[in-house]
Write an enzyme that holds these catalytic residues in place. Structure first.
Site, PDB file in Angstrom:
ATOM      1  CD  GLN A  69     -22.950  32.086  -8.263  1.00 62.50           C
ATOM      2  OE1 GLN A  69     -23.800  31.380  -8.474  1.00 62.50           O
ATOM      3  NE2 GLN A  69     -22.357  33.141  -7.457  1.00 62.50           N
TER       4      GLN A  69
ATOM      5  CB  SER B 119     -17.429  26.891  -9.428  1.00 61.01           C
ATOM      6  OG  SER B 119     -17.967  27.185  -8.247  1.00 61.01           O
TER       7      SER B 119
ATOM      8  CD  GLU C  98     -24.475  31.933  -4.420  1.00 64.86           C
ATOM      9  OE1 GLU C  98     -23.338  32.594  -4.242  1.00 64.86           O
ATOM     10  OE2 GLU C  98     -24.668  30.818  -4.843  1.00 64.86           O
TER      11      GLU C  98
ATOM     12  CD  GLU D  18     -17.676  20.847   5.208  1.00 62.07           C
ATOM     13  OE1 GLU D  18     -18.250  21.685   4.212  1.00 62.07           O
ATOM     14  OE2 GLU D  18     -18.269  19.678   5.274  1.00 62.07           O
TER      15      GLU D  18
HETATM   16  C1  LIG Z   1     -26.220  22.296  -6.586  1.00 64.74           C
HETATM   17  C2  LIG Z   1     -24.955  23.081  -7.027  1.00 64.74           C
HETATM   18  C3  LIG Z   1     -25.097  24.236  -7.653  1.00 64.74           C
HETATM   19  C4  LIG Z   1     -23.986  25.297  -8.020  1.00 64.74           C
HETATM   20  N1  LIG Z   1     -24.080  26.166  -8.748  1.00 64.74           N
HETATM   21  C5  LIG Z   1     -23.174  26.972  -9.106  1.00 64.74           C
HETATM   22  C6  LIG Z   1     -23.330  27.869  -9.933  1.00 64.74           C
HETATM   23  O1  LIG Z   1     -24.264  28.400 -10.358  1.00 64.74           O
HETATM   24  N2  LIG Z   1     -22.082  28.686 -10.224  1.00 64.74           N
HETATM   25  C7  LIG Z   1     -21.121  28.520  -9.509  1.00 64.74           C
HETATM   26  O2  LIG Z   1     -19.954  29.260  -9.831  1.00 64.74           O
HETATM   27  N3  LIG Z   1     -20.810  27.422  -8.958  1.00 64.74           N
HETATM   28  C8  LIG Z   1     -21.935  26.659  -8.572  1.00 64.74           C
HETATM   29  N4  LIG Z   1     -21.537  25.529  -7.483  1.00 64.74           N
HETATM   30  C9  LIG Z   1     -20.113  25.274  -6.929  1.00 64.74           C
HETATM   31  C10 LIG Z   1     -20.328  25.268  -5.559  1.00 64.74           C
HETATM   32  O3  LIG Z   1     -20.087  26.829  -5.209  1.00 64.74           O
HETATM   33  C11 LIG Z   1     -19.100  24.621  -5.277  1.00 64.74           C
HETATM   34  O4  LIG Z   1     -19.419  23.149  -5.287  1.00 64.74           O
HETATM   35  C12 LIG Z   1     -18.423  24.944  -3.857  1.00 64.74           C
HETATM   36  O5  LIG Z   1     -17.907  26.179  -3.607  1.00 64.74           O
HETATM   37  C13 LIG Z   1     -17.411  23.994  -3.299  1.00 64.74           C
HETATM   38  O6  LIG Z   1     -16.269  23.977  -3.979  1.00 64.74           O
HETATM   39  P1  LIG Z   1     -15.868  22.622  -4.638  1.00 64.74           P
HETATM   40  O7  LIG Z   1     -16.990  21.839  -5.137  1.00 64.74           O
HETATM   41  O8  LIG Z   1     -14.723  22.877  -5.609  1.00 64.74           O
HETATM   42  O9  LIG Z   1     -15.366  21.715  -3.654  1.00 64.74           O
HETATM   43  P2  LIG Z   1     -13.889  21.839  -2.572  1.00 64.74           P
HETATM   44  O10 LIG Z   1     -13.566  23.361  -2.611  1.00 64.74           O
HETATM   45  O11 LIG Z   1     -13.007  21.057  -3.461  1.00 64.74           O
HETATM   46  O12 LIG Z   1     -14.387  21.370  -1.323  1.00 64.74           O
HETATM   47  C14 LIG Z   1     -14.204  19.828  -1.145  1.00 64.74           C
HETATM   48  C15 LIG Z   1     -14.456  19.488   0.460  1.00 64.74           C
HETATM   49  O13 LIG Z   1     -13.350  20.186   1.241  1.00 64.74           O
HETATM   50  C16 LIG Z   1     -13.850  21.106   2.205  1.00 64.74           C
HETATM   51  N5  LIG Z   1     -12.929  22.083   2.305  1.00 64.74           N
HETATM   52  C17 LIG Z   1     -12.249  22.815   1.403  1.00 64.74           C
HETATM   53  N6  LIG Z   1     -11.335  23.877   1.674  1.00 64.74           N
HETATM   54  C18 LIG Z   1     -11.535  23.730   3.216  1.00 64.74           C
HETATM   55  C19 LIG Z   1     -11.021  24.511   4.255  1.00 64.74           C
HETATM   56  N7  LIG Z   1     -10.311  25.581   4.298  1.00 64.74           N
HETATM   57  N8  LIG Z   1     -11.642  24.383   5.542  1.00 64.74           N
HETATM   58  C20 LIG Z   1     -12.456  23.315   5.895  1.00 64.74           C
HETATM   59  N9  LIG Z   1     -12.836  22.443   4.440  1.00 64.74           N
HETATM   60  C21 LIG Z   1     -12.603  22.536   3.477  1.00 64.74           C
HETATM   61  C22 LIG Z   1     -15.050  21.650   1.438  1.00 64.74           C
HETATM   62  O14 LIG Z   1     -15.749  22.223   2.658  1.00 64.74           O
HETATM   63  C23 LIG Z   1     -15.597  20.232   0.765  1.00 64.74           C
HETATM   64  O15 LIG Z   1     -16.512  19.613   1.959  1.00 64.74           O
HETATM   65  C24 LIG Z   1     -22.947  24.638  -7.341  1.00 64.74           C
HETATM   66  C25 LIG Z   1     -22.600  23.673  -6.588  1.00 64.74           C
HETATM   67  C26 LIG Z   1     -23.745  22.626  -6.381  1.00 64.74           C
HETATM   68  C27 LIG Z   1     -23.717  21.678  -5.415  1.00 64.74           C
END
Ligand SMILES: Cc1cc2nc3c(=O)[nH]c(=O)nc-3n(C[C@H](O)[C@H](O)[C@H](O)COP(=O)(O)OP(=O)(O)OC[C@H]3O[C@@H](n4cnc5c(N)ncnc54)[C@H](O)[C@@H]3O)c2cc1C
Length: 389
Positions: free
Chosen positions: A125, A128, A244, A371
């Site tokens: 997928q 991100s 998902e 969140e």
């Molecule tokens: C084990 C694992 C597998 C994954 N596999 C995939 C995959 O196969 N394909 C893929 O595309 N992605 C994948 N991901 C990525 C995952 O979808 C993202 O990590 C997730 O969507 C969070 O985005 P970010 O890491 O950029 O964090 P951010 O969006 O930067 O968030 C950081 C923190 O801020 C908080 N936050 C951000 N905005 C808000 C808001 N508006 N209100 C309240 N809190 C907020 C978040 O909740 C979090 O705690 C994977 C992640 C993990 C950990």
């Protein structure tokens, strides 16, 4: 809701149980997050397909057995109780396939699904990006119109299994300059071995390398690999996301089986005077059973024509928090040995509890952070005012 199973459902469950008893490997396969383990899990997918168990709800012509969603739940209960291997094909079978059934063309369904069912094509997928996780609509990777298709440019990250997978599906900005960020996106499938794709593995906490980021430099994708209408990718993506967060990624069978194993650990060696620990074991059992019952209720709603929708956010928070509590309880029960990982000869249960705990920690993050799920529940289910972004 009627919880009595029909004779056909009971027969389906029995058939699954018998097949799994005869085929599940006696020793766990190596981790699918390594090259060796990935190959072993791919071979397991072929074996599952041989028994027509790799995608039970699909029509028979694509490799399924036309089972109902309820029967899928029964299959999953048997699958996890039998301690069958993790599914390397999960992104494809659980996320892309339902999306194609809803938004794909007949040609796409007929071309993409059979090799997926056989484990020949394993999917990653690619949603991100470094600047687009929770705020997925902020994505910047582009799809630029070309003769007969699109050229992909950009940078995707956190793509599970992409280091060893064959193909990926993802969202790209195809019509820039719209007034809302989730407008003008297109949902496409592409080859991870195509010219212009660089796959760079990301080391995980446990050192295993299957996670990856993807760099895309003018990667050609034919029109035939666009899912839904160009520019309408957000709508397509939301159907993937509902799946998902909801049922398909974390079937209750996984938690009921883990909670039963936790109770067995307690019976085998816990101090009966430790009532605090006993209560945590009981909470895990009750939580898993509650999740199972809510899944049955969800299936009843789906069968009557409903969709997972925003209610999937409730499910996502529940299973991810349950998973952490359940594994923490197991590690507290096992004491220091419980922390040994899979390679350690003295690791209880081949290190399964320690590995499971590390993976559980990611549950509140992947598939959309908890969140964000709480925001969705507040706004769309409870009708509360929009929070500040
Ligand atoms: C084990 C694992 C597998 C994954 N596999 C995939 C995959 O196969 N394909 C893929 O595309 N992605 C994948 N991901 C990525 C995952 O979808 C993202 O990590 C997730 O969507 C969070 O985005 P970010 O890491 O950029 O964090 P951010 O969006 O930067 O968030 C950081 C923190 O801020 C908080 N936050 C951000 N905005 C808000 C808001 N508006 N209100 C309240 N809190 C907020 C978040 O909740 C979090 O705690 C994977 C992640 C993990 C950990």
């Amino acid at each position: 809701m009627d919880l009595e199973l029909t004779a056909a459902d009971e027969e389906f469950r029995r058939e699954a149980r018998d097949w799994l008893a005869a085929h599940v490997p006696a020793e766990p396969l190596p981790s699918l997050e390594t090259a060796e383990g990935f190959a072993a899990h791919r071979a397991w997918e072929r074996e599952l397909h041989g028994g027509r168990w790799s995608a039970v709800t699909w029509p028979e012509e694509y490799g399924g057995r036309g089972a109902s969603v309820l029967q899928w739940l029964l299959f999953e209960e048997e699958y996890h109780a039998a301690r069958a291997p993790g599914r390397v094909s999960q992104n494809g079978v659980s996320l892309l396939a339902p999306t194609l059934f809803e938004h794909g063309t007949d040609e796409q369904v007929a071309r993409v699904l059979p090799p997926m069912a056989r484990g020949e094509t394993v999917w990653a997928q690619a949603w991100s990006e470094p600047g687009a996780g929770s705020d997925l609509a902020a994505l910047r990777s582009a799809a630029v119109r070309a003769d007969g298709g699109w050229l992909l440019r950009g940078h995707k990250t956190w793509s599970s299994r992409a280091a060893f997978a064959d193909r990926a599906f993802g969202l790209f900005r195809s019509h820039p300059g719209g007034d809302r960020p989730h407008h003008g996106l297109t949902y496409l499938m592409f080859d991870l071995a195509a010219p212009g794709v660089t796959v760079r593995p990301i080391g995980r906490l446990d050192g295993k390398p299957a996670f990856a980021e993807l760099f895309l430099e003018d990667v050609f994708v034919p029109d035939a690999d666009v899912i839904g209408e160009p520019g309408q990718g957000w709508r397509v993506a939301m159907s993937t996301a509902g799946n998902e967060r909801g049922l398909t990624l974390r079937s209750p069978g996984r938690f009921t089986a883990a909670a039963d194993r936790l109770a067995a650990l307690w019976r085998a060696g816990a101090d009966p005077a430790d009532t605090a620990l006993r209560d945590r074991v009981a909470d895990a059992l009750i939580g898993a059973r509650a999740y199972q019952l809510s899944a049955y209720a969800g299936v009843a709603r789906l069968t009557e024509g409903g969709t997972p929708g925003a209610a999937a956010s409730l499910t996502k928070i529940f299973w991810s928090e349950l998973d952490i509590a359940l594994h923490e309880t197991a590690l507290d029960l096992l004491g220091p040995h419980g922390e040994l990982a899979d390679a350690a000869p003295e690791a209880p249960d081949h290190g399964g509890w320690a590995d499971g705990w590390i993976f559980a920690l990611a549950g509140p993050v992947y598939a959309g952070t908890n969140e964000i799920q709480r925001d969705i529940i507040a706004e769309r289910l409870l009708g509360l005012p929009k929070g500040r972004r």
